[in-house]
Design an enzyme around this catalytic site. Structure first.
Site, mmCIF file in Angstrom:
data_model
loop_
_atom_site.group_PDB
_atom_site.id
_atom_site.type_symbol
_atom_site.label_atom_id
_atom_site.label_comp_id
_atom_site.label_asym_id
_atom_site.label_seq_id
_atom_site.Cartn_x
_atom_site.Cartn_y
_atom_site.Cartn_z
ATOM 1 N N HIS A 1 -9.826 2.489 -0.636
ATOM 2 C CA HIS A 1 -8.328 2.285 -0.458
ATOM 3 C C HIS A 1 -8.013 1.683 -1.687
ATOM 4 O O HIS A 1 -8.079 0.722 -2.158
ATOM 5 C CB HIS A 1 -8.188 1.062 0.603
ATOM 6 C CG HIS A 1 -6.501 1.018 1.123
ATOM 7 N ND1 HIS A 1 -5.575 1.344 0.307
ATOM 8 C CD2 HIS A 1 -6.076 0.277 2.030
ATOM 9 C CE1 HIS A 1 -4.383 1.031 1.074
ATOM 10 N NE2 HIS A 1 -4.668 0.191 1.935
ATOM 11 N N HIS B 1 -2.465 7.587 6.473
ATOM 12 C CA HIS B 1 -2.954 6.502 5.694
ATOM 13 C C HIS B 1 -4.382 6.086 5.953
ATOM 14 O O HIS B 1 -4.957 5.709 5.033
ATOM 15 C CB HIS B 1 -1.736 5.317 6.324
ATOM 16 C CG HIS B 1 -1.859 4.132 5.418
ATOM 17 N ND1 HIS B 1 -1.623 3.938 3.868
ATOM 18 C CD2 HIS B 1 -2.019 2.750 5.604
ATOM 19 C CE1 HIS B 1 -1.663 2.983 3.392
ATOM 20 N NE2 HIS B 1 -2.095 2.134 4.431
ATOM 21 N N CYS C 1 0.831 -1.239 0.077
ATOM 22 C CA CYS C 1 -0.009 0.074 -0.108
ATOM 23 C C CYS C 1 0.820 1.392 -0.056
ATOM 24 O O CYS C 1 0.337 2.340 -0.183
ATOM 25 C CB CYS C 1 -0.955 0.149 1.089
ATOM 26 S SG CYS C 1 -1.879 -1.502 1.424
#
Length: 1013
Positions: free
Chosen positions: A370, A334, A199
């Site tokens: 995401h 994040h 990620c």
């Protein structure tokens, strides 16, 4: 403020759910919209893998909510000249990055140092590869490799809609190709690689770009990331660990947070050292002051974040930026909305920023989900926009803030980003990946004009390129399986043998042994075909297929392979691929070539005009579509020199090649006038008959004297000289090798002769050496043709090195001095004087009388025996009227002035140096040449047309050079400098050019490049 180590964000672009561009992205964020929804049946049939009632069910996901882009299977191939067949098996992530990079470069509106531009992309998985390799997995299932063997026929039928593996299937889906494809499409020569940090991939890629810019490894960086969710695997996998929200809502920093929504997208930023950006006057959106990257090391597990690792990355970033963390007013987190992940991230922020610092925190994952390996670039672009607009947008889906926030703040509504007195606004962004890689960037606002609304690149019609076709709705398992289908693409499988006639045609057009050719070889990129070789191929194929008029434009691309041509021929003239099985839908991969070849039905159809006429009209219409005047065939009211007169207006002129300013010299004009009075307007016959005049022999003697050769022959046209001499000297079975940028007349002459013709890469004598070693032994005679000065770039060949190759390989060296006689050498005697080679080192000297010699015609010079042979046997000379007396006398007088006034050559050289020096100082790309032919690259035909029109309005006449004369990305303005231009004219021209260039490139869609001097 110190700028040492600072990196400027000078452009950006994106595609995220609900946001097709950067402005739409900011609008979505400011408005607090959420771009999530159920899985579309166009992605996969989610009902077969969805079980909302059993969160522990294997092979199932408990959610059907995602954040997907509207369409990922189409691409405007025509804009980027990519072969459809290759595109079908190219990961759509790579295709998406090409489009987003294009828009980011246009958004940056700067000139592109191609060989100093690096590409750094974050990517973690290719789900398209999973689709394309399903045929292989199916065969393994039939073999029982994963359990009970399945019926081979049924398994094969189950994957009948998937294209069989092609030569580009695996390369087209490798992660590294995400960056490599961008570099290839935009011809970027800097570092190019993909970062996989899960990620954190995209933000680590930006971190690497910053490191490389600071280290001087590149001068411009394109950095970003991409993720496309094409199969349900990730959704199922994240369901197994409870990472995705069961409610289908991403709620970062909220008490009710239960995971993220799986999203997708791509984003790119264009980065430049801040000092360079300021010096160039570039628009800077924000400044990256510092970066920090660290790994958790040994943690509780690869998916369990560790506080110390995140703290380390933050502290490294602030140390690198040399700023106090307390000066940061906004942090894009994040923020995955997982309870453990959010808690650790918030604790790290409080540790570094201070327990009493009320910093605004946010996470865009609440809006767009995401986006996995693209998450970091989504956060960075949002942070840049926050600084640019000095605005904190609302954080959606956080109505019940988590107490773990402490003093950290969440914006319930849009509010101004506060600024500390005497300090710029600062913000930061974090990205953390599975496996423990953490990265944090510190950014700072910049003062400048507001960012304009994004102007999207003009995009050709997008066509579906997808190597998988859907079958019919599934039936119970007892339903009989459909018969297996062939490759769903428009072409036969590459494993099928290529027709012999095609191989023979490619071999003849390219002078290749048929046995050396392979189906996957690209005609242009691999075999070096140029436009004329493609025409020759068409002619060869027409002999085997009489109904063939011409190959379709989509096959005339750099990446078109032999297999692509064979597939089109098969569909159009032979037995095409098997029809799709009943119930299946063939993929849309562009127009059906069979339909395209058939005229529309009509009662009395009118004959269609030849396609080349339509193609010309399309090119000519570009000026009208841009609203500018057609720059071609414009009447000039007087002599063409340093100035000209068009429509009664005097303009500084750079369109004519009267290099020494002799066309209006009194002695030259007087000589032409006297010849006209004595001999009339024409010699009225071929020279072999009654057209010979004393002036002809005097001119030929003078040409030979200047060059140092034994003899010379004057002809009526420079173009006709090349065509006539090469077309006559060469024979079928001979080999002609020429520089890839050689003039059209050289190519036409070779083609006329029937000799094998092969271009070698421009000025690449190592490649020429290899070609000679491989090809020369198989041919009776070999000629190598080059130019003294290349008329598009103004650069020179290494003539001494060519002479050495001639000595080693024994070929005939043919030198075209159209743009070098009167230009090169201390006294203007051309390339021989410039390089110090002997006249006998060149077998055939060719030149024109229409450039520095201020007349019209051409000449060929060399050994007396050779010239006598050409005089008596060359059809283009024997059967053409002799050179007109006035033209002959003018050229002869110009040669005398060249001898008597060497200062003209010196002034020409000084003017060329001045023009190039000022252009480089203005940031214009003028190439690496040194001659008075100076290109200014615009990178697009539309931009060149616009710039030519703007320059004319500013009092300067200069011609644009457009596709197909050059490649579209090499479109340019071409300036011919002459000895009579004044310094003031050159200085004012460069000033106007620098002011108009960027605007024309931005409006016209080019990628004008800059070099730094």
């Amino acid at each position: 403020m110190t700028t040492s180590g600072a990196v400027a964000v000078v452009g950006g672009a994106c595609r995220f759910p609900g946001a097709e561009n950067l402005d739409a992205y900011w609008d979505l964020i400011r408005a607090g919209r959420v771009a999530t929804g159920p899985v579309s049946p166009d992605r996969w049939r989610h009902g077969w893998v969805h079980d909302p009632h059993d969160v522990r069910a294997a092979d199932f996901s408990y959610t059907d909510v995602v954040a997907h882009l509207a369409a990922v299977d189409t691409f405007p191939a025509a804009r980027y000249a990519l072969a459809p067949r290759r595109l079908e098996v190219t990961d759509p992530q790579h295709r998406l990055l090409v489009q987003v990079t294009d828009e980011a470069l246009r958004d940056a509106d700067i000139d592109l140092p191609r060989d100093r531009t690096g590409v750094y992309m974050g990517a973690s998985v290719s789900e398209y590869k999973d689709l394309l390799t399903s045929r292989i997995r199916a065969r393994q299932m039939a073999a029982g490799e994963f359990g009970t063997p399945l019926d081979a026929a049924a398994v094969e039928a189950a994957v009948a809609g998937v294209a069989p593996p092609r030569a580009y299937t695996i390369p087209g889906t490798l992660l590294n190709m995400a960056a490599a494809t961008v570099s290839a499409v935009f011809d970027l020569g800097g570092p190019s690689f993909v970062v996989d940090a899960a990620c954190a991939s995209a933000l680590v890629a930006v971190h690497e770009a910053v490191v490389h810019l600071r280290a001087g490894q590149c001068d411009l960086a394109v950095a970003g990331g991409v993720y496309l969710n094409l199969v349900p695997d990730n959704l199922i996998g994240f369901s197994r660990i409870g990472a995705v929200s069961r409610r289908g809502v991403c709620r970062p920093f909220d008490r009710r947070a239960d995971g993220f929504v799986l999203g997708e997208g791509a984003g790119v930023v264009v980065l430049k050292r801040l000092d360079d950006a300021l010096a160039a006057g570039d628009r800077v959106y924000a400044v990256i002051r510092g970066t920090g990257c660290a790994n958790d090391g040994r943690a509780e597990g690869p998916m369990t974040p560790r506080l110390d690792g995140q703290v380390t990355s933050l502290r490294r970033a602030y140390a690198d930026a040399a700023v106090d963390p307390a000066t940061v007013g906004f942090v894009e987190c994040h923020g995955t909305a997982t309870p453990t992940g959010d808690a650790v991230e918030l604790a790290a922020l409080r540790t570094v920023l201070g327990e009493d610092r009320p910093v605004q925190v946010s996470s865009v994952k609440a809006n767009i989900g995401h986006t996995m390996s693209a998450a970091g670039i989504a956060g960075l672009l949002k942070t840049v926009l926050v600084l640019r607009h000095a605005t904190v947008p609302p954080q959606v889906n956080c109505e019940d803030p988590d107490p773990a926030l402490g003093v950290l703040r969440i914006a319930a509504a849009e509010q101004a980003l506060p600024a500390d007195a005497g300090a710029p606004r600062r913000a930061a962004v974090s990205s953390f990946g599975f496996g423990g890689t953490n990265v944090h960037l510190v950014l700072e606002e910049t003062v400048g004009p507001p960012r304009p609304v994004t102007v999207l690149a003009p995009v050709a019609d997008a066509v579906r390129y997808w190597a998988v076709r859907r079958g019919s709705e599934p039936e119970p398992p007892t339903r009989a399986a459909a018969s297996p289908a062939s490759d769903p693409g428009p072409a036969a499988a590459e494993s099928a043998p290529v027709r012999a006639a095609l191989l023979a045609a490619v071999a003849k057009a390219g002078s290749y042994p048929p046995e050396s050719l392979r189906a996957e070889q690209a005609l242009v990129d691999d075999l070096g075909f140029d436009s004329l070789m493609l025409v020759e191929l068409e002619e060869q194929l027409a002999a085997a297929h009489p109904d063939l008029d011409r190959l379709p434009d989509e096959l005339m691309r750099r990446t078109t392979t032999i297999a692509d041509i064979d597939a089109w021929l098969t569909v159009t003239f032979g037995t095409g691929p098997a029809a799709p099985p009943t119930g299946a839908t063939a993929p849309a991969v562009g127009p059906d070539p069979v339909d395209a070849a058939r005229p529309a039905a009509a009662a009395d159809p009118a004959p269609a005009p030849p396609p080349e006429l339509a193609a010309l009209q399309e090119r000519l219409s570009l000026a009208a579509r841009l609203g500018v005047a057609n720059p071609y065939f414009v009447p000039h009211d007087g002599a063409l020199g340093a100035t000209t007169r068009i429509g009664g207006t005097e303009l500084v002129d750079f369109s004519g090649y009267d290099y020494l300013g002799l066309a209006t010299h009194p002695a030259v004009v007087a000589a032409a006038t006297d010849a006209l009075a004595r001999y009339g307007t024409s010699v009225s016959a071929s020279r072999v008959a009654s057209g010979e005049r004393p002036l002809h022999r005097a001119l030929e003697k003078a040409v030979a004297a200047v060059l140092g050769t034994e003899a010379a022959l004057a002809m009526v046209s420079g173009h006709a000289t090349n065509v006539g001499v090469l077309g006559h000297l060469l024979r079928p079975g001979d080999l002609a090798l020429h520089d890839a940028l050689a003039h059209d007349s050289i190519l036409q002459g070779i083609r006329l002769s029937g000799a094998h013709r092969r271009p070698f890469p421009h000025n690449d004598l190592d490649a020429l050496d290899r070609m000679l070693a491989d090809l020369a032994p198989r041919h009776r005679r070999v000629v190598v043709a080059v130019e003294g000065v290349y008329s598009m770039d103004g650069d020179l060949p290494d003539l001494p090195a060519l002479v050495e190759l001639r000595r080693r390989h024994g070929f005939l060296l043919y030198l075209d001095e159209a743009h070098s006689l009167g230009v090169l050498g201390a006294t203007g005697r051309g390339a021989g004087e410039h390089w110090g080679v002997r006249p006998t080192d060149i077998d055939i000297w060719m030149g024109t009388l229409s450039k520095a010699l201020a007349s019209c015609g051409g000449y060929v010079a060399g050994d007396a025996q050779l010239i006598e042979y050409l005089r008596y046997t060359t059809p283009g000379f024997l059967y053409s009227v002799g050179l007109p007396p006035a033209s002959t006398a003018a050229a002869l007088a110009a040669l005398r002035q060249l001898r008597d006034e060497p200062e003209r050559v010196a002034r020409l050289r000084d003017n060329a140096r001045l023009f190039r020096r000022l252009a480089v100082q203005a940031g214009l790309d003028v190439g690496v040449g040194s001659a008075p032919v100076v290109p200014v690259i615009t990178g697009g035909s539309a931009a060149a047309l616009l710039l030519a029109d703007r320059m004319r309005q500013r009092g300067v006449n200069v011609q644009p050079i457009l596709y197909p004369a050059v490649e579209e990305t090499a479109a340019r303005m071409r300036f011919f400098i002459n000895a009579t231009h004044t310094e003031a004219q050159i200085e004012s021209t460069i000033e106007a050019l620098a002011q108009e260039h960027g605007r024309a490139v931005g409006e016209g869609g080019g990628h004008g490049r800059r070099i730094r001097g």
